[in-house]
Design a protein around this motif. Structure first.
Motif, PDB file in Angstrom:
ATOM      1  N   PRO A 221       0.951  -1.267   0.130  1.00  0.00           N
ATOM      2  CA  PRO A 221       0.282   0.060   0.297  1.00  0.00           C
ATOM      3  C   PRO A 221       1.361   1.534  -0.158  1.00  0.00           C
ATOM      4  CG  PRO A 221       0.037  -0.530   1.808  1.00  0.00           C
ATOM      5  CD  PRO A 221       1.053  -1.972   1.136  1.00  0.00           C
ATOM      6  N   SER A 222       2.008   1.236   0.277  1.00  0.00           N
ATOM      7  CA  SER A 222       2.675   2.406   0.307  1.00  0.00           C
ATOM      8  C   SER A 222       3.528   2.255  -0.869  1.00  0.00           C
ATOM      9  CB  SER A 222       4.098   2.461   1.607  1.00  0.00           C
ATOM     10  OG  SER A 222       4.981   3.212   1.377  1.00  0.00           O
ATOM     11  N   CYS A 223       4.704   1.256  -0.988  1.00  0.00           N
ATOM     12  CA  CYS A 223       5.047   1.486  -2.732  1.00  0.00           C
ATOM     13  C   CYS A 223       5.135   0.765  -4.518  1.00  0.00           C
ATOM     14  CB  CYS A 223       6.759   1.340  -2.591  1.00  0.00           C
ATOM     15  SG  CYS A 223       6.697  -0.999  -2.488  1.00  0.00           S
ATOM     16  N   GLU A 224       2.796   0.163  -3.637  1.00  0.00           N
ATOM     17  CA  GLU A 224       2.641  -0.276  -4.720  1.00  0.00           C
ATOM     18  C   GLU A 224       3.330  -1.582  -5.861  1.00  0.00           C
ATOM     19  OE1 GLU A 224       1.050   2.781  -7.224  1.00  0.00           O
ATOM     20  OE2 GLU A 224       0.036   3.508  -5.338  1.00  0.00           O
ATOM     21  N   GLY A 225       4.866  -2.160  -5.181  1.00  0.00           N
ATOM     22  CA  GLY A 225       5.311  -2.784  -5.406  1.00  0.00           C
ATOM     23  C   GLY A 225       4.503  -4.426  -5.293  1.00  0.00           C
ATOM     24  N   LEU A 226       5.127  -5.301  -5.835  1.00  0.00           N
ATOM     25  CA  LEU A 226       4.586  -7.267  -5.079  1.00  0.00           C
ATOM     26  C   LEU A 226       5.850  -7.146  -4.483  1.00  0.00           C
ATOM     27  CD1 LEU A 226       3.570  -8.200  -8.838  1.00  0.00           C
ATOM     28  CD2 LEU A 226       2.310  -7.527  -6.940  1.00  0.00           C
ATOM     29  N   THR A 227       5.944  -6.125  -3.868  1.00  0.00           N
ATOM     30  CA  THR A 227       7.061  -6.289  -2.744  1.00  0.00           C
ATOM     31  C   THR A 227       7.037  -7.805  -1.042  1.00  0.00           C
ATOM     32  OG1 THR A 227       7.331  -4.470  -2.199  1.00  0.00           O
ATOM     33  CG2 THR A 227       8.513  -5.726  -3.869  1.00  0.00           C
ATOM     34  N   MET A 228       4.986  -7.687  -0.944  1.00  0.00           N
ATOM     35  CA  MET A 228       4.239  -7.996   0.643  1.00  0.00           C
ATOM     36  C   MET A 228       4.687  -9.351   0.532  1.00  0.00           C
ATOM     37  SD  MET A 228       2.781  -5.881   1.419  1.00  0.00           S
ATOM     38  CE  MET A 228       2.095  -6.420   2.616  1.00  0.00           C
ATOM     39  N   VAL A 229       5.312  -9.996   1.572  1.00  0.00           N
ATOM     40  CA  VAL A 229       5.726 -11.396   2.271  1.00  0.00           C
ATOM     41  C   VAL A 229       5.180 -11.363   3.955  1.00  0.00           C
ATOM     42  CG1 VAL A 229       8.519 -11.108   0.812  1.00  0.00           C
ATOM     43  CG2 VAL A 229       7.952 -10.711   3.024  1.00  0.00           C
ATOM     44  N   ARG A 230       5.509 -12.680   3.778  1.00  0.00           N
ATOM     45  CA  ARG A 230       4.781 -13.331   4.912  1.00  0.00           C
ATOM     46  C   ARG A 230       6.157 -14.357   5.551  1.00  0.00           C
ATOM     47  NH1 ARG A 230      -0.009 -16.132   4.072  1.00  0.00           N
ATOM     48  NH2 ARG A 230      -1.259 -14.555   5.158  1.00  0.00           N
ATOM     49  N   HIS A 231       6.686 -14.218   7.088  1.00  0.00           N
ATOM     50  CA  HIS A 231       7.470 -14.822   7.930  1.00  0.00           C
ATOM     51  C   HIS A 231       6.519 -15.635   8.706  1.00  0.00           C
ATOM     52  CE1 HIS A 231      11.113 -12.243   5.808  1.00  0.00           C
ATOM     53  NE2 HIS A 231       9.574 -11.370   6.462  1.00  0.00           N
ATOM     54  N   PHE A 232       7.251 -17.180   8.767  1.00  0.00           N
ATOM     55  CA  PHE A 232       7.089 -18.350   8.895  1.00  0.00           C
ATOM     56  C   PHE A 232       7.298 -18.628  10.216  1.00  0.00           C
ATOM     57  CE2 PHE A 232       4.144 -18.487   5.435  1.00  0.00           C
ATOM     58  CZ  PHE A 232       2.925 -18.435   6.277  1.00  0.00           C
ATOM     59  N   PRO A 233       7.817 -19.162  11.538  1.00  0.00           N
ATOM     60  CA  PRO A 233       7.247 -17.926  12.377  1.00  0.00           C
ATOM     61  C   PRO A 233       7.207 -16.373  12.379  1.00  0.00           C
ATOM     62  CG  PRO A 233       8.460 -19.060  14.121  1.00  0.00           C
ATOM     63  CD  PRO A 233       9.049 -19.613  12.448  1.00  0.00           C
ATOM     64  N   GLY A 234       6.031 -15.380  12.295  1.00  0.00           N
ATOM     65  CA  GLY A 234       6.572 -13.562  12.180  1.00  0.00           C
ATOM     66  C   GLY A 234       4.949 -12.970  13.367  1.00  0.00           C
ATOM     67  N   ASP A 235       5.728 -12.277  14.029  1.00  0.00           N
ATOM     68  CA  ASP A 235       4.488 -11.549  14.248  1.00  0.00           C
ATOM     69  C   ASP A 235       3.548 -10.556  13.677  1.00  0.00           C
ATOM     70  OD1 ASP A 235       5.999 -12.260  17.037  1.00  0.00           O
ATOM     71  OD2 ASP A 235       7.816 -10.502  16.568  1.00  0.00           O
ATOM     72  N   TRP A 236       4.033 -10.391  12.604  1.00  0.00           N
ATOM     73  CA  TRP A 236       3.592  -9.863  11.318  1.00  0.00           C
ATOM     74  C   TRP A 236       2.520 -11.212  10.115  1.00  0.00           C
ATOM     75  CZ3 TRP A 236       2.120  -4.739  13.226  1.00  0.00           C
ATOM     76  CH2 TRP A 236       3.486  -4.407  13.435  1.00  0.00           C
ATOM     77  N   ALA A 237       1.405 -10.543  10.097  1.00  0.00           N
ATOM     78  CA  ALA A 237       0.641 -11.869   8.728  1.00  0.00           C
ATOM     79  C   ALA A 237       1.417 -11.319   7.498  1.00  0.00           C
ATOM     80  CB  ALA A 237      -0.908 -10.949   8.941  1.00  0.00           C
ATOM     81  N   ALA A 238       1.679  -9.622   7.235  1.00  0.00           N
ATOM     82  CA  ALA A 238       2.436  -9.415   6.210  1.00  0.00           C
ATOM     83  C   ALA A 238       2.794  -8.276   6.397  1.00  0.00           C
ATOM     84  CB  ALA A 238       1.373  -9.400   5.502  1.00  0.00           C
ATOM     85  N   GLU A 239       4.051  -8.122   5.092  1.00  0.00           N
ATOM     86  CA  GLU A 239       5.154  -6.561   5.579  1.00  0.00           C
ATOM     87  C   GLU A 239       5.920  -6.543   4.128  1.00  0.00           C
ATOM     88  OE1 GLU A 239       8.435  -7.867   7.901  1.00  0.00           O
ATOM     89  OE2 GLU A 239       7.062  -9.183   8.682  1.00  0.00           O
ATOM     90  N   CYS A 240       5.905  -5.417   3.741  1.00  0.00           N
ATOM     91  CA  CYS A 240       7.390  -5.222   2.965  1.00  0.00           C
ATOM     92  C   CYS A 240       8.047  -5.922   2.696  1.00  0.00           C
ATOM     93  CB  CYS A 240       6.615  -4.030   2.565  1.00  0.00           C
ATOM     94  SG  CYS A 240       7.342  -3.132   0.749  1.00  0.00           S
ATOM     95  N   ALA A 241       8.983  -5.551   1.753  1.00  0.00           N
ATOM     96  CA  ALA A 241      10.202  -6.023   1.925  1.00  0.00           C
ATOM     97  C   ALA A 241      11.345  -5.044   1.714  1.00  0.00           C
ATOM     98  CB  ALA A 241      10.286  -7.738   0.749  1.00  0.00           C
ATOM     99  N   LEU A 242      10.660  -3.860   1.215  1.00  0.00           N
ATOM    100  CA  LEU A 242      11.207  -2.277   0.597  1.00  0.00           C
ATOM    101  C   LEU A 242      10.890  -1.667   2.179  1.00  0.00           C
ATOM    102  CD1 LEU A 242      11.095  -2.438  -2.915  1.00  0.00           C
ATOM    103  CD2 LEU A 242      13.316  -3.581  -1.798  1.00  0.00           C
ATOM    104  N   CYS A 243       9.610  -1.785   2.314  1.00  0.00           N
ATOM    105  CA  CYS A 243       9.546  -0.569   3.500  1.00  0.00           C
ATOM    106  C   CYS A 243       8.949  -0.425   4.878  1.00  0.00           C
ATOM    107  CB  CYS A 243       7.666  -0.118   2.659  1.00  0.00           C
ATOM    108  SG  CYS A 243       7.891   0.521   1.160  1.00  0.00           S
ATOM    109  N   PRO A 244       9.939  -0.882   5.649  1.00  0.00           N
ATOM    110  CA  PRO A 244       9.981  -1.009   6.664  1.00  0.00           C
ATOM    111  C   PRO A 244       8.591  -0.113   7.797  1.00  0.00           C
ATOM    112  CG  PRO A 244      12.093  -0.115   6.441  1.00  0.00           C
ATOM    113  CD  PRO A 244      11.081   0.301   5.068  1.00  0.00           C
ATOM    114  N   SER A 245       7.560   0.311   7.233  1.00  0.00           N
ATOM    115  CA  SER A 245       7.197   0.967   8.150  1.00  0.00           C
ATOM    116  C   SER A 245       5.263  -0.184   7.937  1.00  0.00           C
ATOM    117  CB  SER A 245       7.097   2.913   7.375  1.00  0.00           C
ATOM    118  OG  SER A 245       6.360   2.758   6.315  1.00  0.00           O
TER     119      SER A 245
END
Length: 220
Positions: free
Chosen positions: A171-195
């Motif tokens: 939703p920030s950089c509009e790139g296909l850069t959304m990832v999910r880590h297993f296990p992790g604290d977040w359902a999804a995060e951007c590999a390029l946008c720390p926020s």
């Protein structure tokens, strides 16, 4: 509203001296440590065929009766500071790391020491995180806890997996850069946008919104 510079990552933080992202990372790391300690306890045996790194090696002396990395992490620590670097090999023992930070908290808050056990030590650290987040040494605390977790994960081969979330744009950089880590604290995060770090509800909302937009663009 008070705006601070996060003591860990230097990003703007509201109300606390440690931002919500770094707070979540600290809580998540601490929550995984008891499980990692259990994994280490059952990983004492050396990998078949060689040294502690898993590679074959010829020895002129009898090998250690287990993985020396695990033995070092689970072993005792010196009761006083090590003055000669040659006296310390490998990583600082697991419980010694937790105990040293528990002592800092106990001294700062004038608390009675707890038993030297992975569950009681992590409970002591977790129970006083709001105070820890405001201390000038929180960055050192975070670094040591993270290093301990990552070292254990490497040995026990339980490093988080990363999966690319195909078809979902950031939703920030509009790139296909959304990832999910297993296990992790977040359902999804951007590999390029720390926020950009989304919990399960926000991620589901993002997927629905992007699907709705795609459907509208097809109709138009």
């Amino acid at each position: 509203m008070n705006i601070h510079e996060c003591l860990v990552c230097q990003r703007p933080s509201e109300w606390s001296k440690t931002c919500e992202w770094c707070q979540s990372r600290i809580r998540g790391a601490l929550a995984q440590l008891p499980e990692q300690y259990a994994y280490l306890s059952i990983s004492r045996q050396r990998v078949r065929g060689g040294g502690s790194d898993g590679r074959f090696s010829k020895r002129l002396h009898a090998p250690l009766p287990g993985d020396e990395r695990v033995i070092n992490l689970l072993g005792p620590s010196a009761r006083q500071s090590v003055s000669d670097g040659r006296d310390q090999t490998g990583e600082m023992p697991f419980l010694a790391v937790l105990e040293s930070w528990a002592e800092v908290i106990e001294e700062g808050l004038r608390l009675k020491p707890v038993r030297r056990h992975v569950m009681t030590l992590t409970a002591r650290l977790t129970g006083h995180l709001p105070w820890v987040y405001e201390q000038p040494w929180v960055s050192d605390f975070f670094e040591e806890i993270q290093d301990l977790l990552k070292t254990s994960q490497r040995i026990t081969m339980t490093q988080p997996r990363r999966e690319l979330l195909r078809g979902v744009t950031c939703p920030s950089c509009e790139g296909l850069t959304m990832v999910r880590h297993f296990p992790g604290d977040w359902a999804a995060e951007c590999a390029l946008c720390p926020s950009v770090r989304l919990d399960e509800r926000d991620y589901e909302g993002l997927v629905k919104e992007q699907a709705r937009r795609a459907e509208e663009s097809v109709k138009s």
